[in-house]
Design a protein around this motif. Structure first.
Motif, mmCIF file in Angstrom:
data_model
loop_
_atom_site.group_PDB
_atom_site.id
_atom_site.type_symbol
_atom_site.label_atom_id
_atom_site.label_comp_id
_atom_site.label_asym_id
_atom_site.label_seq_id
_atom_site.Cartn_x
_atom_site.Cartn_y
_atom_site.Cartn_z
ATOM 1 N N ASP A 1 0.806 -1.224 0.000
ATOM 2 C CA ASP A 1 0.000 0.000 0.000
ATOM 3 C C ASP A 1 0.835 1.268 0.000
ATOM 4 O O ASP A 1 0.301 2.363 0.193
ATOM 5 C CB ASP A 1 -0.950 0.006 1.204
ATOM 6 N N GLY A 2 2.139 1.131 -0.212
ATOM 7 C CA GLY A 2 2.985 2.309 -0.336
ATOM 8 C C GLY A 2 3.931 2.501 0.832
ATOM 9 O O GLY A 2 3.563 2.325 1.994
ATOM 10 N N GLU B 1 2.401 5.553 -4.552
ATOM 11 C CA GLU B 1 2.402 6.611 -3.544
ATOM 12 C C GLU B 1 1.429 7.715 -3.974
ATOM 13 O O GLU B 1 0.991 7.767 -5.125
ATOM 14 C CB GLU B 1 3.809 7.184 -3.380
ATOM 15 N N ARG B 2 1.101 8.615 -3.059
ATOM 16 C CA ARG B 2 0.073 9.612 -3.361
ATOM 17 C C ARG B 2 0.540 10.658 -4.368
ATOM 18 O O ARG B 2 -0.283 11.237 -5.092
ATOM 19 C CB ARG B 2 -0.392 10.297 -2.073
ATOM 20 N N ASP C 1 6.484 11.802 -3.633
ATOM 21 C CA ASP C 1 6.611 10.733 -2.631
ATOM 22 C C ASP C 1 7.158 9.455 -3.264
ATOM 23 O O ASP C 1 7.943 8.724 -2.636
ATOM 24 C CB ASP C 1 5.255 10.442 -1.992
ATOM 25 N N TYR D 1 5.251 5.300 1.917
ATOM 26 C CA TYR D 1 4.801 6.457 2.709
ATOM 27 C C TYR D 1 3.288 6.529 2.815
ATOM 28 O O TYR D 1 2.746 7.048 3.786
ATOM 29 C CB TYR D 1 5.329 7.754 2.089
ATOM 30 N N ARG D 2 2.597 6.022 1.822
ATOM 31 C CA ARG D 2 1.126 6.119 1.799
ATOM 32 C C ARG D 2 0.485 5.312 2.925
ATOM 33 O O ARG D 2 -0.538 5.697 3.483
ATOM 34 C CB ARG D 2 0.622 5.619 0.442
ATOM 35 N N SER D 3 1.083 4.192 3.273
ATOM 36 C CA SER D 3 0.536 3.328 4.314
ATOM 37 C C SER D 3 1.227 3.624 5.639
ATOM 38 O O SER D 3 2.454 3.447 5.752
ATOM 39 C CB SER D 3 0.738 1.858 3.936
#
Length: 414
Positions: free
Chosen positions: A153-154, A183-184, A188, A156-158
């Motif tokens: 899920d990433g 990533e968002r 990122d 940094y995103r998670s």
């Protein structure tokens, strides 16, 4: 000379017909004719003897879970990720072990003796990591299993994914993973690539990122990955998996990109079965091909290995653990149909993929005695017929045998 195993009259992928003598876990001689006492003799009869098949990209924590908790109705990558999130939340290490060992038995029967599996580290319980570390230990005498710490899920995103990834490496996971295009923001994503390469450099590890698995031509994290590989001194230790956005990129940009990838020594791992299935889902017609630019990469000297990616999981309802299926699809999608190109595709599921995993395999004296005897005369015939794996030898021991099927026809034709 006395040996444990002697293969007589095998045809190598380069066309040479040889005998192969094995003692213990090693090949001790390869020659046109070997006279030796042997504990066992395998008469190859001119059939193909090759290195084992290697799957450089797989998801063993999800394999054989198709239909649990539900089926991916749209068939898309994003629904598959969402479905996997539902399953991951209730996953137990025991379930992972049971399914993975069932898969490993199938894989060995198909001649796969090395696998790089990504394992999701998004769930702080790390149930998949715990399960696959146990599997790696159980199969180590037969299969070389590498694990990639993969923040599905990433990075940094998670929340907590980076910390979970580091915990997984501390537990013994082999390779640093990531998914920058998920990533968002592009910023990122680029930051996650830098973080992954720096972490790998600090720990002396390899890197394998899900990279640009998108139809968006502006998803260009492979460029950052190549640049960071050079900056961190990771040449030869980094792979970009999927790289499907490249099929949509401008040719001028790709003409600049491919030499950079080659200079950095970054390997490419397309996954033909899954890339052609999941990409292009937002288009009507014409649909773009869902695989990266394999022939162009090979021309630049970039190391390429075909991966299987999935088997009966949230993303793919099919699969047979057969790397010849993968090579068959790959040569079609890449339009690699000259005799030399088709033979090259056989190498993309054997020798080249072994190199990506850092395995020093070869059919010569002193190398590990891991081999496959196929019911075919050449690599191209093996791909065309998906040849039966008559014998699979791991470190000097025969671990699987299969008889070639013989149809019983009743046509009455002369």
């Amino acid at each position: 000379m006395a040996v444990d195993l002697l293969i007589q009259g095998g045809t190598l992928p380069d066309g040479r017909v040889v005998d192969i003598a094995i003692a213990g876990e090693k090949i001790v001689e390869v020659a046109p004719k070997i006279t030796a006492e042997a504990g066992e003799v395998i008469e190859a009869g001119g059939r193909l003897v090759s290195l084992p098949f290697v799957d450089p990209h797989f998801h063993m924590d999800a394999t054989l879970s198709y239909g649990t908790p539900r089926i991916n109705k749209s068939g898309t990558l994003l629904e598959g990720i969402g479905l996997w999130g539902e399953l991951r939340a209730v996953l137990t290490p025991d379930e992972v072990v049971a399914r993975a060992l069932e898969y490993c038995n199938i894989a060995v029967s198909k001649g796969i003796l090395a696998i790089r599996s990504h394992v999701d580290v998004t769930d702080p319980r790390l149930a998949g990591v715990e399960g696959l570390l146990e599997v790696r230990e159980k199969v180590k005498d037969v299969i070389d299993l590498q694990l990639v710490a993969f923040p599905q899920d990433g990075w940094y995103r998670s929340p907590g994914a980076e910390e979970n990834l580091i915990r997984a490496l501390d537990m013994g996971v082999d390779v640093v993973g990531g998914i920058p295009h998920f990533e968002r923001t592009m910023t990122d994503g680029a930051a996650s690539v830098r973080a992954a390469c720096e972490l790998a450099a600090d720990r002396g590890l390899m890197v394998d990122l899900h990279c640009d698995e998108s139809d968006d031509p502006m998803s260009r994290h492979i460029e950052t990955l190549a640049a960071e590989t050079l900056r961190c001194g990771l040449q030869g230790r980094v792979a970009g998996s999927h790289l499907t956005s490249m099929h949509s990129m401008d040719n001028y940009y790709v003409a600049k990109l491919l030499p950079l990838i080659a200079e950095a020594g970054v390997s490419a791992i397309p996954n033909p079965l899954i890339n052609i299935t999941l990409q292009g889902r937002m288009e009507s017609y014409p649909k773009r091909r869902g695989m990266t630019r394999v022939p162009e990469m090979l021309e630049q000297g970039i190391r390429v290995g075909f991966g299987q990616d999935c088997m009966m999981d949230p993303w793919y309802p099919l699969g047979t653990a057969d790397m010849l299926d993968v090579a068959f699809m790959g040569l079609h999608v890449a339009q690699m149909t000259s005799p030399a190109q088709m033979a090259r595709c056989f190498g993309l599921v054997t020798q080249s993929s072994a190199g990506i995993l850092g395995l020093d395999w070869g059919i010569e004296a002193g190398k590990v005695a891991s081999l496959v005897l196929l019911d075919a005369q050449s690599p191209v015939e093996a791909i065309r017929t998906r040849a039966t794996r008559l014998a699979v030898i791991s470190r000097g021991k025969v671990v699987s045998r299969t008889r070639a099927p013989k149809p019983e026809l009743a046509t009455g034709w002369a």
